[in-house]
Design a protein around this motif. Sequence first.
Motif, PDB file in Angstrom:
ATOM      1  N   TYR A 118       0.834  -1.208   0.000  1.00  0.00           N
ATOM      2  CA  TYR A 118       0.000   0.000   0.000  1.00  0.00           C
ATOM      3  C   TYR A 118       0.867   1.257   0.000  1.00  0.00           C
ATOM      4  O   TYR A 118       0.658   2.182  -0.785  1.00  0.00           O
ATOM      5  N   HIS A 119       1.864   1.310   0.892  1.00  0.00           N
ATOM      6  CA  HIS A 119       2.723   2.492   0.982  1.00  0.00           C
ATOM      7  C   HIS A 119       3.577   2.664  -0.273  1.00  0.00           C
ATOM      8  O   HIS A 119       3.805   3.792  -0.722  1.00  0.00           O
ATOM      9  N   ALA A 120       4.041   1.580  -0.849  1.00  0.00           N
ATOM     10  CA  ALA A 120       4.821   1.665  -2.083  1.00  0.00           C
ATOM     11  C   ALA A 120       3.972   2.235  -3.216  1.00  0.00           C
ATOM     12  O   ALA A 120       4.422   3.101  -3.971  1.00  0.00           O
ATOM     13  N   LEU A 121       2.729   1.754  -3.332  1.00  0.00           N
ATOM     14  CA  LEU A 121       1.840   2.246  -4.389  1.00  0.00           C
ATOM     15  C   LEU A 121       1.431   3.693  -4.147  1.00  0.00           C
ATOM     16  O   LEU A 121       1.319   4.482  -5.085  1.00  0.00           O
ATOM     17  N   LYS A 122       1.228   4.051  -2.894  1.00  0.00           N
ATOM     18  CA  LYS A 122       0.880   5.434  -2.547  1.00  0.00           C
ATOM     19  C   LYS A 122       2.017   6.368  -2.954  1.00  0.00           C
ATOM     20  O   LYS A 122       1.774   7.456  -3.486  1.00  0.00           O
ATOM     21  N   ASP A 123       3.268   5.956  -2.722  1.00  0.00           N
ATOM     22  CA  ASP A 123       4.424   6.752  -3.124  1.00  0.00           C
ATOM     23  C   ASP A 123       4.577   6.811  -4.641  1.00  0.00           C
ATOM     24  O   ASP A 123       5.133   7.772  -5.171  1.00  0.00           O
ATOM     25  N   LEU A 124       4.086   5.782  -5.322  1.00  0.00           N
ATOM     26  CA  LEU A 124       4.223   5.699  -6.781  1.00  0.00           C
ATOM     27  C   LEU A 124       3.313   6.691  -7.496  1.00  0.00           C
ATOM     28  O   LEU A 124       3.657   7.185  -8.569  1.00  0.00           O
ATOM     29  N   GLY A 125       2.158   6.969  -6.927  1.00  0.00           N
ATOM     30  CA  GLY A 125       1.254   7.923  -7.561  1.00  0.00           C
ATOM     31  C   GLY A 125      -0.169   7.790  -7.064  1.00  0.00           C
ATOM     32  O   GLY A 125      -0.502   6.857  -6.328  1.00  0.00           O
TER      33      GLY A 125
END
Length: 187
Positions: free
Chosen positions: A13-20
């Motif tokens: 979730y945090h990785a995808l949130k940082d991605l965009g």
Amino acid sequence: MQAVVIVDGLNFYHALKDLGPNLSRPDVTRLSSHLLGRRFDEVEHFYFTSAPQHLGRAALDHYFLLKASLESSGVKVVEGRFQRSITKCKMCGNQTDVYKEKQTDVAMALKIVESAKLANIQELLLFSADADLEPALVLARELNPQLTLSIAQTGSFLKRAAYSLVSRADRKIKLSSGLMQGFQFPY
């Protein structure tokens, strides 16, 4: 031939949130099928997560919608919990509530080892960059030297884990915003 997909939900979730923006509804079944190709007769999916009850109604609504979508697509959602603790600032003495996810890392590590012990499992695809899972990957490799270990994560998260968890993988898969936009649940 079979494969197992293990998702560290909070890490992902945090990785995808940082991605965009607009990437917080990943259709893990379709995404992993795309990443694994058509090489496998059967793929089991496990999504490890915890309900963010401490973040309010909107976060909980999103959580339950994603959980229902994942389960309806065949993903087994394995829930841990958040544990509240209080930290005290050494400078000013103020106290703050801190919530840490519990039980998910151990549950993921056990699933990695359990999967490696099965002779019919050819590949393990892990969506995480959590270095705490490295010992489980080391043991998985010892139990099943033929097992292909793949790590899928965004570039920034792969970079942070490059010298530990990712070094144990046979294949590193960098997830991009463009790729992830094509594998979102439609709600």
